[in-house]
Design an enzyme around this catalytic site. Sequence first.
Site, PDB file in Angstrom:
ATOM      1  CE  LYS A  53      14.774-117.716  17.152  1.00  9.75           C
ATOM      2  NZ  LYS A  53      14.263-118.430  18.328  1.00  9.75           N
ATOM      3  CE1 TYR A 106      13.811-114.436  16.035  1.00 13.71           C
ATOM      4  CE2 TYR A 106      13.929-114.860  13.678  1.00 13.71           C
ATOM      5  CZ  TYR A 106      13.388-115.139  14.909  1.00 13.71           C
ATOM      6  OH  TYR A 106      12.432-116.118  15.044  1.00 13.71           O
ATOM      7  CB  ALA A 107      19.212-114.541  10.848  1.00 13.35           C
ATOM      8  CB  ALA A 108      23.338-113.816  14.278  1.00 22.00           C
ATOM      9  CB  SER A 115       2.166-116.293  27.862  1.00 26.23           C
ATOM     10  OG  SER A 115       3.125-115.662  27.043  1.00 26.23           O
ATOM     11  NE  ARG A 116       2.800-112.733  24.236  1.00 26.42           N
ATOM     12  CZ  ARG A 116       3.680-112.118  23.459  1.00 26.42           C
ATOM     13  NH1 ARG A 116       3.518-112.145  22.150  1.00 26.42           N
ATOM     14  NH2 ARG A 116       4.706-111.467  23.964  1.00 26.42           N
ATOM     15  CG  ASN A 172       8.340-121.259  22.145  1.00 26.15           C
ATOM     16  OD1 ASN A 172       8.255-121.364  20.930  1.00 26.15           O
ATOM     17  ND2 ASN A 172       7.569-120.404  22.835  1.00 26.15           N
ATOM     18  N   GLY A 209       8.249-119.252  27.163  1.00 23.46           N
ATOM     19  CA  GLY A 209       7.424-118.478  26.236  1.00 23.46           C
ATOM     20  C   GLY A 209       6.108-119.173  25.940  1.00 23.46           C
TER      21      GLY A 209
HETATM   22  N1  LIG Z   1       6.113-117.015  14.493  1.00 24.79           N
HETATM   23  C1  LIG Z   1       6.989-117.377  13.576  1.00 24.79           C
HETATM   24  O1  LIG Z   1       6.767-117.226  12.364  1.00 24.79           O
HETATM   25  C2  LIG Z   1       8.286-118.002  13.978  1.00 24.79           C
HETATM   26  C3  LIG Z   1       9.112-118.510  12.958  1.00 24.79           C
HETATM   27  C4  LIG Z   1      10.322-119.098  13.293  1.00 24.79           C
HETATM   28  C5  LIG Z   1      10.697-119.199  14.624  1.00 24.79           C
HETATM   29  N2  LIG Z   1       9.888-118.688  15.593  1.00 24.79           N
HETATM   30  C6  LIG Z   1      10.344-118.812  16.982  1.00 24.79           C
HETATM   31  O2  LIG Z   1       9.361-119.482  17.746  1.00 24.79           O
HETATM   32  C7  LIG Z   1       9.376-119.001  19.096  1.00 24.79           C
HETATM   33  C8  LIG Z   1       7.968-118.546  19.490  1.00 24.79           C
HETATM   34  O3  LIG Z   1       7.551-117.543  18.584  1.00 24.79           O
HETATM   35  P1  LIG Z   1       6.058-116.953  18.595  1.00 24.79           P
HETATM   36  O4  LIG Z   1       5.806-116.460  17.235  1.00 24.79           O
HETATM   37  O5  LIG Z   1       5.125-117.934  19.227  1.00 24.79           O
HETATM   38  O6  LIG Z   1       6.292-115.684  19.560  1.00 24.79           O
HETATM   39  P2  LIG Z   1       5.227-114.769  20.345  1.00 24.79           P
HETATM   40  O7  LIG Z   1       3.830-115.120  19.963  1.00 24.79           O
HETATM   41  O8  LIG Z   1       5.717-113.379  20.129  1.00 24.79           O
HETATM   42  O9  LIG Z   1       5.454-115.211  21.888  1.00 24.79           O
HETATM   43  C9  LIG Z   1       6.692-114.955  22.483  1.00 24.79           C
HETATM   44  C10 LIG Z   1       6.810-115.654  23.830  1.00 24.79           C
HETATM   45  O10 LIG Z   1       8.112-115.320  24.361  1.00 24.79           O
HETATM   46  C11 LIG Z   1       7.959-114.679  25.614  1.00 24.79           C
HETATM   47  N3  LIG Z   1       8.904-113.575  25.810  1.00 24.79           N
HETATM   48  C12 LIG Z   1       8.954-112.399  25.124  1.00 24.79           C
HETATM   49  N4  LIG Z   1       9.871-111.578  25.672  1.00 24.79           N
HETATM   50  C13 LIG Z   1      10.407-112.246  26.717  1.00 24.79           C
HETATM   51  C14 LIG Z   1      11.375-111.925  27.697  1.00 24.79           C
HETATM   52  N5  LIG Z   1      11.973-110.730  27.750  1.00 24.79           N
HETATM   53  N6  LIG Z   1      11.681-112.849  28.639  1.00 24.79           N
HETATM   54  C15 LIG Z   1      11.065-114.042  28.644  1.00 24.79           C
HETATM   55  N7  LIG Z   1      10.125-114.415  27.759  1.00 24.79           N
HETATM   56  C16 LIG Z   1       9.794-113.528  26.797  1.00 24.79           C
HETATM   57  C17 LIG Z   1       6.548-114.104  25.611  1.00 24.79           C
HETATM   58  O11 LIG Z   1       6.096-113.938  26.963  1.00 24.79           O
HETATM   59  P3  LIG Z   1       5.112-112.696  27.361  1.00 24.79           P
HETATM   60  O12 LIG Z   1       3.744-113.098  26.876  1.00 24.79           O
HETATM   61  O13 LIG Z   1       5.229-112.611  28.836  1.00 24.79           O
HETATM   62  O14 LIG Z   1       5.646-111.488  26.633  1.00 24.79           O
HETATM   63  C18 LIG Z   1       5.780-115.161  24.841  1.00 24.79           C
HETATM   64  O15 LIG Z   1       5.388-116.211  25.675  1.00 24.79           O
HETATM   65  C19 LIG Z   1      10.402-117.865  19.126  1.00 24.79           C
HETATM   66  O16 LIG Z   1      11.639-118.362  19.590  1.00 24.79           O
HETATM   67  C20 LIG Z   1      10.531-117.463  17.675  1.00 24.79           C
HETATM   68  O17 LIG Z   1      11.789-116.903  17.381  1.00 24.79           O
HETATM   69  C21 LIG Z   1       8.694-118.096  15.303  1.00 24.79           C
END
Ligand SMILES: NC(=O)c1ccc[n+]([C@@H]2O[C@H](COP(=O)([O-])OP(=O)(O)OC[C@H]3O[C@@H](n4cnc5c(N)ncnc54)[C@H](OP(=O)(O)O)[C@@H]3O)[C@@H](O)[C@H]2O)c1
Length: 240
Positions: A149, A145-147, A12-13, A80, A10
């Site tokens: 994590k 989602y929480a489950a 890419s962003r 991630n 993950g």
């Molecule tokens: N943001 C928060 O507040 C927060 C808080 C707690 C935990 N987290 C955790 O931190 C991690 C990153 O979160 P983020 O906020 O940076 O997320 P994000 O900006 O939505 O980025 C999600 C990443 O996961 C990839 N992804 C999505 N669907 C996928 C699939 N079907 N197969 C493979 N890869 C996939 C995406 O790739 P593409 O670009 O190709 O779609 C992207 O690189 C996650 O595990 C999230 O649960 C985030």
Amino acid sequence: MEKRKVLITGASRGIGFEIAKKLANKYELILHATSEQSFSETLPNTSLLCADFSNHEEVNNFCKSLKKLHGKDLYAVVNNAGITFDKSLIFQPEDEIDKMLQINLKTPILICKTAMKIFGLNKKGVIINISSCVGESGNAFQSVYAATKAGLIAFSKSIAKEIGILNQDHNIRVVTVSPGFIESDMTDKIPEGEKANYLKMVPAGRFGKADEIANAVSFLISDEASYINGSNIQINGGIL
Ligand SMILES: NC(=O)c1ccc[n+]([C@@H]2O[C@H](COP(=O)([O-])OP(=O)(O)OC[C@H]3O[C@@H](n4cnc5c(N)ncnc54)[C@H](OP(=O)(O)O)[C@@H]3O)[C@@H](O)[C@H]2O)c1
């Protein structure tokens, strides 16, 4: 100098991309997203390994390629990639439940299985699983989602213990990082009113930034964190 490769899923962003930027000058990176088109920026010293983690066959091929192409020098894995579909469980379609379980929990488990085999042979390695504060606290409208994590935290603690039993003289660590609310595409989707409610829960008075998670991951991967193992590191501005 020893070659050290780090896989970031993950990447890419959001948080994954910030982790990649932070590690780019220190390690050779293997960056993952669903497809190469997901990357809008290229980083030096990287190769791409893409897969849709909702597809079981793609996950299996991903793990095989990881071992074949990078097994010898693989030093760390950052699981991630993650998704959420926020709604009441009553209205959650089964395919959304399956996708969250598959992408957030089953895929990291399979990647860890591959990494454990590689790290067991190399006698060293670090796994960082990105969980979430809601994995400990729970959250309305994020039950599945929480489950996933919460599952990652218990899973990581368990394999940290298991690796200690299976390997002698090893330097293999497993750590979970649990972010709070971090500015990213994932939190951009939350309606403004709900965001204001979440903000009230954060003593720091603001959402976190992705690079604040990346800083911690960079430290946790490094040799400076050599005695941090099995822990869940909370990075959430003080949410209890
Ligand atoms: N943001 C928060 O507040 C927060 C808080 C707690 C935990 N987290 C955790 O931190 C991690 C990153 O979160 P983020 O906020 O940076 O997320 P994000 O900006 O939505 O980025 C999600 C990443 O996961 C990839 N992804 C999505 N669907 C996928 C699939 N079907 N197969 C493979 N890869 C996939 C995406 O790739 P593409 O670009 O190709 O779609 C992207 O690189 C996650 O595990 C999230 O649960 C985030």
